[in-house]
Design a protein around this motif. Structure first.
Motif, PDB file in Angstrom:
ATOM      1  N   TYR A 377      35.885  12.104  -9.585  1.00  0.00           N
ATOM      2  CA  TYR A 377      35.064  13.316  -9.493  1.00  0.00           C
ATOM      3  C   TYR A 377      35.312  14.241 -10.690  1.00  0.00           C
ATOM      4  O   TYR A 377      34.385  14.912 -11.171  1.00  0.00           O
ATOM      5  CB  TYR A 377      35.377  14.081  -8.213  1.00  0.00           C
ATOM      6  CG  TYR A 377      34.952  13.419  -6.931  1.00  0.00           C
ATOM      7  CD1 TYR A 377      33.846  12.568  -6.874  1.00  0.00           C
ATOM      8  CD2 TYR A 377      35.654  13.651  -5.746  1.00  0.00           C
ATOM      9  CE1 TYR A 377      33.455  11.974  -5.679  1.00  0.00           C
ATOM     10  CE2 TYR A 377      35.276  13.076  -4.542  1.00  0.00           C
ATOM     11  CZ  TYR A 377      34.179  12.227  -4.520  1.00  0.00           C
ATOM     12  OH  TYR A 377      33.794  11.653  -3.328  1.00  0.00           O
ATOM     13  N   ARG A 380      33.246  13.029 -13.333  1.00  0.00           N
ATOM     14  CA  ARG A 380      31.843  13.311 -13.038  1.00  0.00           C
ATOM     15  C   ARG A 380      31.504  14.769 -13.378  1.00  0.00           C
ATOM     16  O   ARG A 380      30.401  15.067 -13.853  1.00  0.00           O
ATOM     17  CB  ARG A 380      31.556  13.015 -11.566  1.00  0.00           C
ATOM     18  CG  ARG A 380      30.164  13.442 -11.078  1.00  0.00           C
ATOM     19  CD  ARG A 380      29.026  12.727 -11.834  1.00  0.00           C
ATOM     20  NE  ARG A 380      27.754  13.394 -11.620  1.00  0.00           N
ATOM     21  CZ  ARG A 380      26.843  13.009 -10.727  1.00  0.00           C
ATOM     22  NH1 ARG A 380      27.065  11.943  -9.963  1.00  0.00           N
ATOM     23  NH2 ARG A 380      25.725  13.680 -10.600  1.00  0.00           N
ATOM     24  N   VAL A 415      29.626   6.856  -7.762  1.00  0.00           N
ATOM     25  CA  VAL A 415      29.739   8.293  -8.013  1.00  0.00           C
ATOM     26  C   VAL A 415      28.817   8.724  -9.150  1.00  0.00           C
ATOM     27  O   VAL A 415      28.179   9.780  -9.091  1.00  0.00           O
ATOM     28  CB  VAL A 415      31.199   8.682  -8.309  1.00  0.00           C
ATOM     29  CG1 VAL A 415      31.294  10.126  -8.822  1.00  0.00           C
ATOM     30  CG2 VAL A 415      32.061   8.507  -7.060  1.00  0.00           C
ATOM     31  N   TYR A 477      28.845   9.684  -1.456  1.00  0.00           N
ATOM     32  CA  TYR A 477      29.615  10.328  -2.518  1.00  0.00           C
ATOM     33  C   TYR A 477      28.972  11.628  -2.994  1.00  0.00           C
ATOM     34  O   TYR A 477      29.669  12.554  -3.412  1.00  0.00           O
ATOM     35  CB  TYR A 477      29.817   9.377  -3.699  1.00  0.00           C
ATOM     36  CG  TYR A 477      30.924   8.373  -3.492  1.00  0.00           C
ATOM     37  CD1 TYR A 477      32.227   8.791  -3.249  1.00  0.00           C
ATOM     38  CD2 TYR A 477      30.672   7.006  -3.565  1.00  0.00           C
ATOM     39  CE1 TYR A 477      33.261   7.867  -3.069  1.00  0.00           C
ATOM     40  CE2 TYR A 477      31.687   6.069  -3.390  1.00  0.00           C
ATOM     41  CZ  TYR A 477      32.982   6.510  -3.142  1.00  0.00           C
ATOM     42  OH  TYR A 477      33.989   5.593  -2.960  1.00  0.00           O
ATOM     43  N   TYR A 481      31.335  14.680  -3.287  1.00  0.00           N
ATOM     44  CA  TYR A 481      31.496  15.299  -4.599  1.00  0.00           C
ATOM     45  C   TYR A 481      31.227  16.801  -4.506  1.00  0.00           C
ATOM     46  O   TYR A 481      31.875  17.599  -5.184  1.00  0.00           O
ATOM     47  CB  TYR A 481      30.571  14.632  -5.617  1.00  0.00           C
ATOM     48  CG  TYR A 481      30.586  15.280  -6.983  1.00  0.00           C
ATOM     49  CD1 TYR A 481      31.766  15.457  -7.683  1.00  0.00           C
ATOM     50  CD2 TYR A 481      29.395  15.708  -7.577  1.00  0.00           C
ATOM     51  CE1 TYR A 481      31.768  16.047  -8.944  1.00  0.00           C
ATOM     52  CE2 TYR A 481      29.386  16.290  -8.827  1.00  0.00           C
ATOM     53  CZ  TYR A 481      30.578  16.457  -9.513  1.00  0.00           C
ATOM     54  OH  TYR A 481      30.577  17.046 -10.758  1.00  0.00           O
TER      55      TYR A 481
END
Length: 504
Positions: A377, A380, A415, A477, A481
């Motif tokens: 994450y 991301r 993700v 996700y 997230y």
């Protein structure tokens, strides 16, 4: 005589890859572990001689018949480290590394001297972040004054290895852009930032000459004999580990996103122009191929999973087995994996934290998944910033130790909602250094080989390791997230208000 060697001088080990460029075959891979000296103040240091001893050990493992065929080698090095060297070429003190967060005060001092972080970005394309080389100079002046007085050359880790190999001092633009002093737009040192680092000294005189990415130098006869290599082996300019991993994953043209799941986590892409964010949301680096390399770096990737594995008495290589039966979201556990502080976002004093614990979800499998998810994450979060800047990617090229995990490969695909491909050569930085050496060797002989064409020819993907997003997991996700992002926002706000322990 078709063998090229790539060396990756990392934080955890030195790796050697011997590649036959005619047969398109890696003939040998060797490694040697390194120590890391960690202090409670955030210091992270290594002795430069440990790198040299590890290189000697790797070459000693390489068959003498292969050593005799080597024609060129390239060095990849962990970025941002500071190796202080005197006029006689002797190392004066332990090298402060990229993951050293003890110099945050010095970062602030340098940026304050030029008018703040935004002014630093205007001058060089990047703010001075904890871990960058620039802040290590005033720290050394304060804490190691005798070292600073004798300082004659400022070297990065791969610069020092090149110096040992050749007796020559140089620096190339990719790694140089990670010092904090290089204006990535003009590829020249920023006089203002150098003066802000030390107004009483001409630091430019301590910096090695800058060379182009395709430059190369002959290995010294003494070192060639010591390593069992032919005289005349060419040593390429080399570069930072992320720059070399870009070459080793074939990321030398626009549209590809590389991700490295190592001690740190990185995302990087090729650009044919400087990609600078006015707020410094990402690192606006140069590449080691003559272009630019916008990059997101998180300081905690496999660090997170390895810490959980160690706490529960298993090896991270068994992590996929431990994860079996868990589901996206780790039953509500969320980890902010800031074991080393963090660079993106800029939270140098943050600490790891775990949220959402209850009597049902607190077990080793969920904790391990939360660590892996937290590290993913965090990457991301950086990826979102690149996309907001207008960059677009069709797939991810995955490298680093985490890429060996099938569960992690699938998690990245889910993700990021992108296909994930893995090069056949897992040691992306060392392999990239070997390919840069091949490119530089051609140019030294008067050739005009194109680095993108070389990458297309030599970098291959392993179809057995390719992964595509799973729609059900992708939807799950997205929600989880969001939970992570809210905790991250709270940590950033807490840091901004002066509560830097990240204990909430």
């Amino acid at each position: 005589m078709s063998l090229v060697v790539g060396l990756d001088v990392g934080t955890q080990s030195v790796k050697l890859v011997a590649y036959d460029s005619v047969a398109h075959e890696v003939l040998a891979t060797h490694s040697h572990a390194l120590e890391l000296v960690a202090q409670d103040d955030g210091s992270r240091e290594q002795e430069a001689r440990w790198w040299i001893d590890a290189i000697r050990a790797c070459f000693a493992k390489l068959d003498p018949a292969l050593r005799a065929r080597v024609v060129a080698l390239g060095v990849s090095g962990q970025q941002h480290g500071f190796v202080p060297v005197d006029a006689a070429g002797q190392v004066l003190a332990p090298a402060k590394l990229w993951c050293d967060t003890s110099t945050q005060a010095e970062c602030d001092e340098i940026m304050d001297a030029v008018g703040g972080p935004l002014r630093a970005v205007a001058l060089a394309g990047n703010p001075i972040l904890a871990g960058y080389t620039a802040s290590k100079l005033p720290w050394t002046r304060k804490h190691r004054p005798e070292v600073y007085r004798q300082l004659a050359s400022i070297m990065l880790p791969h610069d020092y290895v090149n110096f040992w190999l050749t007796g020559e001092r140089w620096m190339e633009y990719g790694d140089a852009s990670g010092t904090g002093w290089l204006d990535v737009r003009t590829r020249q040192w920023s006089p203002e930032l150098l003066a802000a680092t030390d107004a009483q000294r001409d630091l430019a005189a301590c910096l090695p000459p800058l060379v182009e990415a395709d430059a190369s130098f002959p290995i010294s006869d003494v070192i060639a004999d010591e390593l069992g290599l032919p005289h005349g082996v060419r040593v390429s300019a080399g570069g930072g580990d992320n720059m070399m991993a870009a070459i080793g994953t074939g990321n030398v043209a626009s549209g590809v996103l590389s991700m490295s799941l190592g001690t740190s986590g990185t995302l990087f892409a090729h650009a044919d122009h400087p990609v600078v964010d006015d707020n410094g949301s990402w690192a606006a680096f140069c590449s080691s191929t003559g272009g630019w390399l916008p990059l997101i770096c998180t300081m905690n990737c496999t660090v997170a999973t390895e810490n959980v594995a160690r706490a529960f008495g298993f090896e991270s290589r068994d992590g996929d087995t431990v994860l079996a039966g868990t589901t996206p979201g780790a039953d509500g556990l969320v980890m902010l994996p800031f074991f080393n502080g963090e660079r993106t976002p800029d939270l140098p004093h943050a600490r790891a934290s775990l949220h959402g614990m209850d009597t049902a979800n607190l077990n080793r499998a969920n904790l391990y998944r939360a660590a892996m998810e937290g590290a993913t994450y965090a990457l991301r979060h950086g990826y979102d910033a690149l996309c907001a800047a207008g960059l677009h990617f069709d797939a991810i090229r995955l490298t680093g130790g985490g890429s060996h995990s099938a569960a992690w490969r699938q998690m990245v695909a889910d993700v990021f909602e992108l296909p994930v491909d893995v090069p056949t050569q897992a040691e992306g930085a060392a392999f990239g250094a070997a390919l840069q050496a091949l490119w530089a060797l051609d140019h030294a002989a008067g050739g005009q080989a194109d680095i993108a064409a070389l990458a297309t020819e030599h970098v291959h993907l392993d179809p057995a390791l390719s992964t595509r997003p799973d729609p059900a997991a992708t939807a799950a996700y997205r929600s989880h997230y969001g939970h992570f992002s809210r905790h991250l926002e709270a940590a950033v706000a807490s840091h901004a208000s002066g509560n830097v322990t990240n204990d909430g």
